[in-house]
Enzyme design. Structure first.
Site, PDB file in Angstrom:
ATOM      1  N   LYS A 116      36.204  35.868  39.078  1.00 21.45           N
ATOM      2  CA  LYS A 116      36.562  34.802  38.125  1.00 21.45           C
ATOM      3  C   LYS A 116      37.256  33.668  38.868  1.00 21.45           C
ATOM      4  O   LYS A 116      38.186  33.886  39.631  1.00 21.45           O
ATOM      5  CB  LYS A 116      37.464  35.348  37.016  1.00 21.45           C
ATOM      6  CG  LYS A 116      37.736  34.309  35.936  1.00 21.45           C
ATOM      7  CD  LYS A 116      38.365  34.937  34.703  1.00 21.45           C
ATOM      8  CE  LYS A 116      38.768  33.906  33.660  1.00 21.45           C
ATOM      9  NZ  LYS A 116      37.630  33.177  33.092  1.00 21.45           N
ATOM     10  N   HIS A 174      41.237  39.975  35.071  1.00 17.77           N
ATOM     11  CA  HIS A 174      39.783  39.768  35.135  1.00 17.77           C
ATOM     12  C   HIS A 174      39.262  40.209  36.501  1.00 17.77           C
ATOM     13  O   HIS A 174      40.030  40.362  37.448  1.00 17.77           O
ATOM     14  CB  HIS A 174      39.423  38.304  34.883  1.00 17.77           C
ATOM     15  CG  HIS A 174      39.461  37.926  33.424  1.00 17.77           C
ATOM     16  ND1 HIS A 174      40.616  37.505  32.810  1.00 17.77           N
ATOM     17  CD2 HIS A 174      38.495  37.924  32.478  1.00 17.77           C
ATOM     18  CE1 HIS A 174      40.356  37.265  31.536  1.00 17.77           C
ATOM     19  NE2 HIS A 174      39.080  37.507  31.306  1.00 17.77           N
TER      20      HIS A 174
END
Ligand SMILES: NC(=O)c1ccc[n+]([C@@H]2O[C@H](COP(=O)([O-])OP(=O)(O)OC[C@H]3O[C@@H](n4cnc5c(N)ncnc54)[C@H](O)[C@@H]3O)[C@@H](O)[C@H]2O)c1
Length: 266
Positions: free
Chosen positions: A161, A157
């Site tokens: 995040k 990600h």
């Protein structure tokens, strides 16, 4: 035409759903519901700056607009308000699609009770592709169980995040563990360091960087061969599109508690 009432209309997901809805000829958002502090303009189109939605109502009171719609969608991000919206809708015999995440088990049970009155679909991840990946993972792990294949999960990600591993990676772990006849807590192995010979486990690894929207790979690693099942998200609109597919699917369904597996027919 499926007529949708959107709760949390001015949020990130709400706006994404409004934008995606313009691509559907047979799904129409007929009204938006927002927190009272956020309803400054009662015209949804003006509030989100989308001319196509001019004239649609934005209100803080779901009960005012309930008669207009077939399906009530909740992305308010607050499980208590989502539950209150589901309750009002179920008693009015309207179908409900809940995208809000983080429901504790006792609130899920309440939603299940309400689904005896009208159809309710709950899914913390509305992406069609990710839900198919869950099913493929289940089939693959079950088929290769006891065949000397190791299962590992990798997710990537963007650098912003905060939580790791991702909720989707945890769900992949759960699906894979259950397919092996285990609980996730028995086999989940989060990261490795130092002398750590592999045991009966499912490794779950997280990479973070740049602007990656979200990638998940389930590896089945054998001797002489390897299978990789990968889902790559390139746009957050996949959740909005999945939610609209769920609305289209749930209209007219009998009362019951549904998931995206039902939408996909798997
Ligand atoms: N199911 C999925 O696929 C999926 C995908 C992405 C996000 N989510 C979840 O969706 C939820 C919303 O995410 P977001 O990023 O859009 O959040 P957000 O904070 O941007 O939006 C939430 C909106 O709901 C409004 N709201 C809060 N309480 C309300 C109430 N009582 N009545 C009406 N409106 C109310 C807020 O004012 C806000 O505009 C979160 O729980 C998130 O985790 C689910």
């Amino acid at each position: 035409m499926t007529k949708v009432i959107l709760c949390g209309a001015l949020g990130r997901m709400g706006r994404a759903i409004l934008k995606s809805s313009l691509e559907y000829a047979d799904v129409e958002v007929v009204a938006g519901v927002e927190h009272p502090d956020c309803v400054r303009d009662q015209d949804l189109g003006k509030a989100v700056g989308m001319e196509e939605l001019a004239g649609k109502v934005l209100t803080s009171r779901l009960e005012e607009v309930l008669p207009l719609g077939d399906v009530v969608v909740d992305f308010t991000g607050n499980t208590l308000s989502a539950l209150a919206h589901a309750k009002l809708s179920a008693y009015a015999k309207k179908a409900v699609v809940v995208g809000t995440t983080g429901f504790p088990q006792e609130q899920v049970e309440e939603l299940k009770e309400l689904s005896q009155l009208s159809p309710i679909l709950l899914s913390p991840n509305m992406s069609l592709g990710v839900n198919l990946l869950f099913k493929l993972a289940e089939i693959a792990v079950k088929a290769l169980k006891d065949k000397n294949f190791d299962v590992e999960i990798l997710e990537i990600h963007h650098r912003f995040k905060k939580d790791a591993p991702s909720g989707t990676a945890l769900k992949l772990l759960e699906v894979s563990a259950k397919a092996m006849g285990k609980e996730p807590s028995q086999v989940g192995k989060f990261g490795r360091e130092g002398i750590e010979p592999r045991e009966e486990e499912i490794g779950v690894m997280s990479l973070r960087g740049g602007d990656v929207v979200g990638e998940h790979t389930l590896y089945l690693i054998g001797f002489g061969e390897r299978i990789e099942l990968t889902h790559r998200a390139t746009s957050r609109s996949i959740f909005a599109k999945g939610a609209l597919e769920a609305c289209r699917w749930i209209k007219g369904k009998p009362p019951g508690f549904y998931s995206m597996f039902d939408v996909l027919g798997i």
